[in-house]
Design an enzyme around this catalytic site. Structure first.
Site, PDB file in Angstrom:
ATOM      1  NE  ARG A 235      -4.183  -1.074   0.128  1.00 46.80           N
ATOM      2  CZ  ARG A 235      -4.459  -2.116  -0.837  1.00 46.80           C
ATOM      3  NH1 ARG A 235      -3.472  -2.254  -1.767  1.00 46.80           N
ATOM      4  NH2 ARG A 235      -5.509  -2.811  -0.836  1.00 46.80           N
ATOM      5  CD  GLU A 264      -2.653   3.042  -5.613  1.00 47.06           C
ATOM      6  OE1 GLU A 264      -3.622   2.616  -6.035  1.00 47.06           O
ATOM      7  OE2 GLU A 264      -1.876   2.656  -5.007  1.00 47.06           O
ATOM      8  CG  HIS A 282      -2.952  -0.779  -7.277  1.00 51.25           C
ATOM      9  ND1 HIS A 282      -3.247  -0.191  -6.087  1.00 51.25           N
ATOM     10  CD2 HIS A 282      -2.802  -2.141  -6.854  1.00 51.25           C
ATOM     11  CE1 HIS A 282      -3.543  -1.211  -5.151  1.00 51.25           C
ATOM     12  NE2 HIS A 282      -3.224  -2.245  -5.586  1.00 51.25           N
TER      13      HIS A 282
END
Ligand code: 8YV
Length: 325
Positions: A235, A264, A282
């Site tokens: 994360r 993000e 991601h």
């Protein structure tokens, strides 16, 4: 427990994986709102919702707005965006999608590590830009995996799958985790700084949340040394992103490979401009195969809950909750 699932309302706030949405729609009464915001709920909908299938943040206020909510099925193994503690306190179970993505994310972590250390994306650009022909071979990479000492931050299922791969690559392995993991042959460090001081390659697989917020800070990064490599597949919140940018720009560490970011999909230009940062949007679990398996587990949890009163993969905070009759 419920015999007629088609009468059970499952709320989908925002975007959901297509296969999960199709299956929810087939098995339940699906309702959709644009985002998990209580102002978008009509009184009827708020009363009817018994389950949520979520690929988005679910906070305490949203949980409180749904008096008959029983289960939040989170799409993803990481559930830091769901207030699971608040949910559990209200008797609402939270499920996630472990195991089905473990190998995919570990594969991505190794790919990202190799790309970062051996500069493969930049070498490919060299070829595509015609520089091989015009200028000759791509410069030799300063870094190598050979002789590296890897440190894994977060020794859960994915951390272990990464460790097994690193072993096959011939790297030494140490780790930091909240607790030592029994019967693991790898060196355990009770602090993250201790781990970073002992290795030159730090791979973060740690979950998000208050306990890990900005845990990878300037001091930890500096401890990796000037040949240090940092990889993050967990994360973005676990890293002080500004400190990382500074460490890369100043050469306190050699390079970083990042699949996750603080905000993000926004990645600061300062990070994008750094030649020693390898950046991915991601994609850790993002294959059709693995996302389908995650989608199925989201829906299988809902089906299991409403037909047997037991979820398949409850998160630890919720494990003790049993179905309302
Ligand atoms: C997905 C993830 O990107 O499982 C997780 O925790 O971060 C990823 O696999 C995410 O769940 C998609 O929303």
């Amino acid at each position: 427990m419920t015999s007629d699932r088609s009468a059970v309302t499952i709320l989908v706030p925002g975007r959901l994986h297509e296969r999960a949405a199709a299956r929810v729609d087939g098995a339940f009464r699906m309702a959709h709102i644009d985002r998990a915001d209580k102002s978008l709920l009509t009184p009827d909908l708020a009363r009817d919702v018994r389950g949520i299938a979520a690929m988005t943040a679910i906070d305490a206020a949203f949980i409180d707005a749904l008096p008959n909510l029983e289960i939040i099925a989170n799409f993803g193994v990481g559930y830091d965006a769901v207030d699971a503690r608040h949910a559990a306190a209200k008797g609402v179970i939270v499920t996630n999608t472990p195991d089905v993505l473990t190998e995919e994310v570990a594969d991505t972590a190794l790919g990202l590590l190799i790309n970062t250390v051996r500069e493969l994306p930049r070498a490919e650009s060299w070829l595509r830009q015609g520089r091989w022909v015009k200028e000759g071979p791509y410069p030799l990479t300063k870094a190598t995996l050979r002789g590296r000492r890897a440190g894994i931050f977060g020794m859960g299922r994915i951390g272990l799958a990464i460790a097994r791969r690193l072993e096959a690559f011939g790297l030494s392995i140490a780790y930091h985790n909240r607790r030592r993991v029994a019967e693991l042959p790898y060196e355990y460090h009770p602090t993250l700084l201790g781990l970073a001081s002992a290795v030159d390659t730090l791979i973060s697989v740690a979950p998000g949340g208050a306990a890990t917020d900005k845990a990878v800070n300037a001091e930890v990064l500096k401890a990796l040394g000037p040949d240090g490599v940092f990889v993050n597949i967990g994360r973005g919140s676990t890293v002080d992103q500004e400190a990382l940018t500074e460490a890369l720009a100043a050469g306190y560490i050699r390079a970083a490979g990042l699949d996750v970011f603080a905000d993000e999909p926004n990645v600061p230009q300062a990070l994008i401009d750094l030649p020693n940062a390898t950046l991915l949007p991601h994609v850790g679990s993002a294959s059709v195969h693995t996302r389908n398996a995650m989608a199925d587990l989201v829906v299988d949890n809902l089906v299991a809950w409403f037909s047997t009163g037991k979820a398949l993969t409850p998160v630890p905070e919720a494990a003790a909750i049993v179905a309302r009759q």
